[in-house]
Design a protein around this motif. Structure first.
Motif: not given
Length: 424
Positions: A23-28, A54-60
């Protein structure tokens, strides 16, 4: 264990590091669609949340005090971790949107902070997480669908089944009661305008909606097309004693029952279909772009369609300016993402009234038709997107050639409360 294995498969499918996703924080990572289904008797819900690529993993997600059940994607478990009121998900970076399904339980919240035990919801400004997983930042926009089950016999739930244009999270709402729908008429563009009222409110509904169709028609003709469907209107809500006003839950905006007969309140909330909802604000600091603009538009529309009513409205605004507004109240803080709209005392009448008189000063200098043109140009450039008050000043200059910086400083920045009149 199954969650971890599924996460590993998702990573492998994307061709990335084969280690299991965490689990990864990614508010963007933006929410682009929110499908909601509630059972209002069981106080249970399911949210199908579609995230942007998204180019980054995770979602918040903000989840308030929701009771979150296991999250799934395409029927497989997704690893999640909750810290306080934030839920982080183990989602891979992706070139395509990803949709997760989140079952949850919710609690009643009074004081306008979620679902009330009285049968209505209100989640403005940042309490959406008490009702469903969300992003509460005002710039964020999502489309919605909403379904309610468990409504008691003899009661009617008034809500929009879908909001098909991007909307801020606080726009979605419902109210449940013994409603009667009063159809007021249809605009030139074919929009049906109604009032849903409670027992004993027939006369109040008729009075409050006397010029609502004409005002809505003027908005459509003057500013541009309405984005949130072809059936709109006021929903009378039995808010607690002392609560007066409304909330921009388009296309079924709410008005507290004590304000139902007030024409300005009904037209004000209708105008949010263009500013505040139709155009979102970039930051809470741009609150005046929503409320100041809409307060002006309510007075302007009523000036056109019902001049006697309009004159009374502007007289009321002037009275508020001299009796209710103080020099200490902020109107347009010069920052973005720093101010808490409630805790930092931005949610006062000052942005509403001083904002309205800023536009009135422009109208007195340039002519009201020119201000109409400015607002239409701005709306058509920014509809469905967030915008800032500075962009409004830029548009004023582009459309009219007039630099409104000094007028904005007087009405929106300086502590001293000006006397109404033309901008310099």
């Amino acid at each position: 264990m199954r969650s971890i294995l599924v996460a590993a498969v998702l990573v492998a499918a994307c061709g990335d590091d084969p280690a299991p996703l965490e689990p990864t924080a990614n508010l963007a990572r933006e929410i682009i669609d929110t499908k909601l289904s509630f059972d209002v008797t069981a106080k249970r819900g399911t949210a199908s949340i579609t995230f942007s690529p998204s180019t980054e993993p995770g979602a918040s997600l903000e989840v308030g005090d929701l009771g979150i059940d296991p999250v799934t994607m395409a029927g497989e478990y997704v690893v999640s971790a909750q810290t306080g009121a934030q839920l982080d998900l183990a989602l891979p970076a992706s070139k395509e949107p990803l949709t997760v399904d989140i079952p949850f339980g919710y609690n009643f919240h009074e004081g306008f902070q979620g679902a009330s035990s009285k049968g209505f919801t209100l989640i403005w400004p940042y309490y959406c997480g008490n009702l469903f997983p969300c992003h509460s930042q005002p710039a964020d926009g999502t489309t919605f669908s909403l379904d309610l089950a468990g409504v008691a016999d003899g009661q009617t739930a008034v809500f929009p089944p879908a909001i098909e244009s991007e909307a801020p999270s606080y726009q979605i709402a419902w109210s449940i009661g013994a409603y009667t729908e009063l159809d007021l008429g249809t605009t030139t563009a074919g929009t049906l305008v109604s009032i849903w009222h409670l027992p004993g409110e027939d006369a109040m509904a008729a009075q409050g909606g006397a010029n609502l169709v004409a005002a809505f028609d003027w908005f459509e003709k003057t500013l541009g097309p309405y984005q949130f469907g072809n059936h709109v209107g006021t929903v009378s809500v039995a808010w607690p004693r002392g609560a007066f006003g409304g909330m921009e839950h388009h296309p079924r905006w709410h008005v507290g029952s004590t304000a139902l007969s007030d024409e300005e309140t009904n037209v004000h909330e209708a105008a949010h279909g263009w500013f505040g909802d139709g155009i979102r604000i970039e930051c809470w600091e741009d609150f005046v772009l929503s409320e100041g603009t809409v307060t002006y538009l309510a007075g302007r529309a009523l000036d056109v369609v019902a001049p006697t009513v309009g004159a009374t409205v502007w007289s009321g605004y002037r009275n508020e300016l001299t009796t209710s507004i103080t020099a200490a109240q902020k109107v347009w803080p010069q920052s973005c993402g720093v101010v808490d709209i409630v805790k930092d005392n931005l949610f006062t009448q000052a942005p509403y009234i001083r904002g309205a008189f800023f536009y009135r000063g422009l109208a007195d200098k340039l002519g009201p038709d020119m201000v109409d043109q400015v607002l239409a140009t701005f709306y058509q450039a920014h509809m469905g997107k967030p915008a800032t008050m500075q962009e409004m000043l830029d548009t004023i200059h582009t459309v009219t050639g007039y630099d409104a910086t000094a007028c904005a400083k007087t009405w929106l920045l300086d502590a001293a409360i000006p006397t109404p009149g033309p901008c310099p």
